[in-house]
Design a protein around this motif. Sequence first.
Motif, short mmCIF file in Angstrom:
data_model
loop_
_atom_site.label_atom_id
_atom_site.label_comp_id
_atom_site.label_asym_id
_atom_site.label_seq_id
_atom_site.Cartn_x
_atom_site.Cartn_y
_atom_site.Cartn_z
N PHE A 1 31.53 34.82 43.70
CA PHE A 1 32.44 34.07 44.55
C PHE A 1 32.19 32.56 44.43
O PHE A 1 32.62 31.79 45.28
N GLY A 2 31.50 32.15 43.36
CA GLY A 2 31.30 30.74 43.08
C GLY A 2 30.39 30.02 44.07
O GLY A 2 30.60 28.85 44.36
N MET A 3 29.39 30.73 44.58
CA MET A 3 28.49 30.15 45.58
C MET A 3 27.06 30.09 45.06
O MET A 3 26.70 30.80 44.13
N THR A 4 26.29 29.26 45.74
CA THR A 4 24.84 29.20 45.51
C THR A 4 24.17 29.38 46.87
O THR A 4 24.83 29.26 47.91
N PRO A 5 22.88 29.61 46.90
CA PRO A 5 22.18 29.72 48.18
C PRO A 5 22.36 28.49 49.07
O PRO A 5 22.33 28.59 50.30
N LYS A 6 22.58 27.32 48.49
CA LYS A 6 22.79 26.10 49.28
C LYS A 6 24.09 26.14 50.09
O LYS A 6 24.24 25.39 51.04
N ASP A 7 25.03 27.01 49.70
CA ASP A 7 26.30 27.13 50.41
C ASP A 7 26.20 27.98 51.68
O ASP A 7 27.13 28.01 52.48
N LEU A 8 25.09 28.67 51.83
CA LEU A 8 24.94 29.59 52.97
C LEU A 8 24.68 28.84 54.27
O LEU A 8 24.06 27.78 54.28
N ALA A 9 25.16 29.42 55.35
CA ALA A 9 24.92 28.86 56.68
C ALA A 9 23.43 28.84 56.97
O ALA A 9 22.66 29.63 56.41
N ASP A 10 23.03 27.93 57.83
CA ASP A 10 21.62 27.82 58.21
C ASP A 10 21.10 29.15 58.74
O ASP A 10 21.75 29.81 59.55
#
Length: 136
Positions: free
Chosen positions: A103-112
């Motif tokens: 889905f074009g995400m990295t762990p940095k995109d995740l909510a806190d």
Amino acid sequence: MKKVSVMCFHDELCQVFNALIIALSLLREGSKVTLFFGSRGINVVHRDKMKTLTCLPDEPREIGEAMMAKMDEIGLPLVEDLFVMLIAEGATVLACPLNLPLFGMTPKDLADGVKVADPAKYYKEVVIPADMNLTF
């Protein structure tokens, strides 16, 4: 203490809301709760996308908008607020590592507070010994 696994594979707001409210209720009743987000559910734990989820996206727009208006009218909390409550009250929230790149995400995109899962460990240590496994 009951152990509960809640798996969410959808990003449709009504389904997501049900998963989060049930998880929070079980947590507040003393259960150990782990939430796992995979497939389209990965959008739910994306810090920006969680704010844009909608109800009934496959229905005519007016139906989804009416449902969203009703949710606002009755004062339901926002998804991001539910995550803050869940994490603050001790739930573990996991994102599927296989779906992040899909889905074009990295762990940095995740909510806190959302962690990237180790799927083998999740199934072995959470799903198999759980008293309840709920899927949305």
